[in-house]
Scaffold this motif. Structure first.
Motif, short mmCIF file in Angstrom:
data_model
loop_
_atom_site.label_atom_id
_atom_site.label_comp_id
_atom_site.label_asym_id
_atom_site.label_seq_id
_atom_site.Cartn_x
_atom_site.Cartn_y
_atom_site.Cartn_z
N LEU A 48 6.12 -9.45 -11.47
CA LEU A 48 4.68 -9.09 -10.74
C LEU A 48 4.44 -9.81 -9.46
O LEU A 48 3.84 -8.93 -8.77
N THR A 49 4.55 -11.01 -9.56
CA THR A 49 4.21 -11.97 -8.48
C THR A 49 4.98 -11.50 -7.10
O THR A 49 4.48 -11.39 -5.98
N GLN A 50 6.32 -11.17 -7.58
CA GLN A 50 7.05 -10.55 -6.51
C GLN A 50 6.72 -9.26 -5.78
O GLN A 50 6.52 -9.08 -4.78
N ARG A 51 6.16 -8.51 -6.66
CA ARG A 51 5.90 -7.23 -6.38
C ARG A 51 4.71 -7.24 -5.57
O ARG A 51 4.27 -6.44 -4.65
N THR A 52 3.75 -8.17 -6.07
CA THR A 52 2.47 -8.14 -5.24
C THR A 52 2.77 -8.55 -3.94
O THR A 52 2.10 -8.21 -3.02
N PHE A 53 3.51 -9.79 -3.59
CA PHE A 53 3.78 -10.41 -2.42
C PHE A 53 4.62 -9.20 -1.29
O PHE A 53 4.16 -9.17 -0.44
N THR A 54 5.30 -8.48 -2.14
CA THR A 54 5.87 -7.43 -1.32
C THR A 54 4.75 -6.42 -0.89
O THR A 54 4.75 -5.86 0.18
N ARG A 55 3.75 -6.07 -1.62
CA ARG A 55 2.84 -5.25 -1.34
C ARG A 55 1.87 -5.74 -0.41
O ARG A 55 1.41 -4.97 0.75
N VAL A 56 1.70 -6.98 -0.49
CA VAL A 56 0.86 -7.72 0.60
C VAL A 56 1.32 -7.93 1.96
O VAL A 56 0.49 -7.36 2.93
N TRP A 57 2.47 -7.98 1.91
CA TRP A 57 3.23 -7.80 3.24
C TRP A 57 3.23 -6.44 3.84
O TRP A 57 3.36 -6.36 5.07
N THR A 58 3.46 -5.36 3.00
CA THR A 58 3.59 -4.10 3.70
C THR A 58 1.99 -3.67 4.02
O THR A 58 1.80 -2.66 4.79
N SER A 59 0.99 -4.39 3.25
CA SER A 59 -0.22 -4.05 3.77
C SER A 59 -1.17 -4.86 4.64
O SER A 59 -2.27 -4.69 4.85
N ILE A 60 -0.65 -6.11 4.95
CA ILE A 60 -1.14 -7.11 5.64
C ILE A 60 -1.84 -6.52 6.75
O ILE A 60 -3.06 -7.03 7.15
N GLY A 61 -1.31 -5.65 7.57
CA GLY A 61 -1.87 -5.00 8.55
C GLY A 61 -3.39 -4.59 8.35
O GLY A 61 -4.19 -4.39 9.29
N SER A 62 -3.46 -4.22 7.19
CA SER A 62 -4.88 -3.48 6.87
C SER A 62 -5.98 -4.47 6.37
O SER A 62 -7.13 -4.08 6.19
N TYR A 63 -5.45 -5.80 6.20
CA TYR A 63 -6.54 -6.85 5.89
C TYR A 63 -7.50 -6.98 6.93
O TYR A 63 -7.26 -7.10 8.19
N SER A 64 -8.84 -6.72 6.72
CA SER A 64 -9.88 -6.71 7.57
C SER A 64 -10.49 -7.95 7.63
O SER A 64 -11.59 -8.20 8.56
N GLY A 65 -10.57 -8.76 6.66
CA GLY A 65 -11.24 -9.98 6.64
C GLY A 65 -12.66 -9.95 6.22
O GLY A 65 -13.42 -10.82 6.05
N SER A 70 -7.61 -14.61 -0.53
CA SER A 70 -7.42 -14.98 -1.80
C SER A 70 -7.72 -13.74 -2.72
O SER A 70 -7.10 -13.15 -3.84
N ALA A 71 -9.06 -13.26 -2.42
CA ALA A 71 -9.72 -12.08 -3.16
C ALA A 71 -8.75 -10.90 -2.98
O ALA A 71 -8.55 -10.25 -4.01
N TRP A 72 -8.41 -10.75 -1.60
CA TRP A 72 -7.71 -9.53 -1.23
C TRP A 72 -6.35 -9.38 -1.90
O TRP A 72 -6.00 -8.56 -2.34
N ILE A 73 -5.47 -10.68 -1.91
CA ILE A 73 -4.30 -10.66 -2.57
C ILE A 73 -4.31 -10.46 -4.13
O ILE A 73 -3.47 -9.95 -4.76
N HIS A 74 -5.46 -11.18 -4.73
CA HIS A 74 -5.62 -11.02 -6.15
C HIS A 74 -6.10 -9.58 -6.54
O HIS A 74 -5.54 -9.12 -7.65
N GLY A 75 -6.87 -8.69 -5.61
CA GLY A 75 -7.01 -7.40 -5.87
C GLY A 75 -5.91 -6.48 -5.96
O GLY A 75 -5.69 -5.56 -6.65
N ILE A 76 -4.75 -6.84 -4.86
CA ILE A 76 -3.53 -6.20 -4.85
C ILE A 76 -2.75 -6.54 -6.12
O ILE A 76 -2.12 -5.72 -6.89
N ALA A 77 -2.88 -7.82 -6.65
CA ALA A 77 -2.05 -8.15 -8.00
C ALA A 77 -2.57 -7.36 -9.02
O ALA A 77 -1.82 -6.95 -9.88
#
Length: 106
Positions: A48-65, A70-77
């Motif tokens: 699940l950690t690997q899946r999360t980081f895969t999704r993080v990198w495919t969505s990093i462009g949508s991170y708005s700040g 950390s909260a954003w990554i944990h939400g994805i997780a």
């Protein structure tokens, strides 16, 4: 890489693999522990950690700040975990080994 968290995020959004690696190293242990608590074992938590980081990198462009990275990554997780749970057969209980590994409330 000696950079501020914001500059690492911007670099990762631009496709910098070193910035992405720095973010993984910074968040991996806490994310793994979070998922370990949710799913109950190391093997599933690692997957699940690997899946999360895969999704993080495919969505990093949508991170708005609007929240911390950390909260954003944990939400994805959390969403990755929910997707994983939904994919399991409904009503199927965990194997005996899982129940034996759970601590008793007594």
């Amino acid at each position: 890489m000696d950079a501020t968290p914001q500059s690492r995020i911007l670099a990762a959004q631009s496709g910098d693999p070193q910035a992405a690696e720095a973010l993984i190293l910074e968040h991996h242990a806490r994310l793994f522990a979070f998922l370990r608590r949710l799913c109950g074992n190391d093997a599933d938590a690692a997957d699940l950690t690997q899946r999360t980081f895969t999704r993080v990198w495919t969505s990093i462009g949508s991170y708005s700040g609007h929240s911390s990275i950390s909260a954003w990554i944990h939400g994805i997780a959390h969403h990755v975990y929910l997707d994983w749970r939904r994919a399991q057969r409904p009503g199927e209980s965990p194997p005996d080994a899982w129940w034996e590994a759970c601590p008793s409330p007594d």
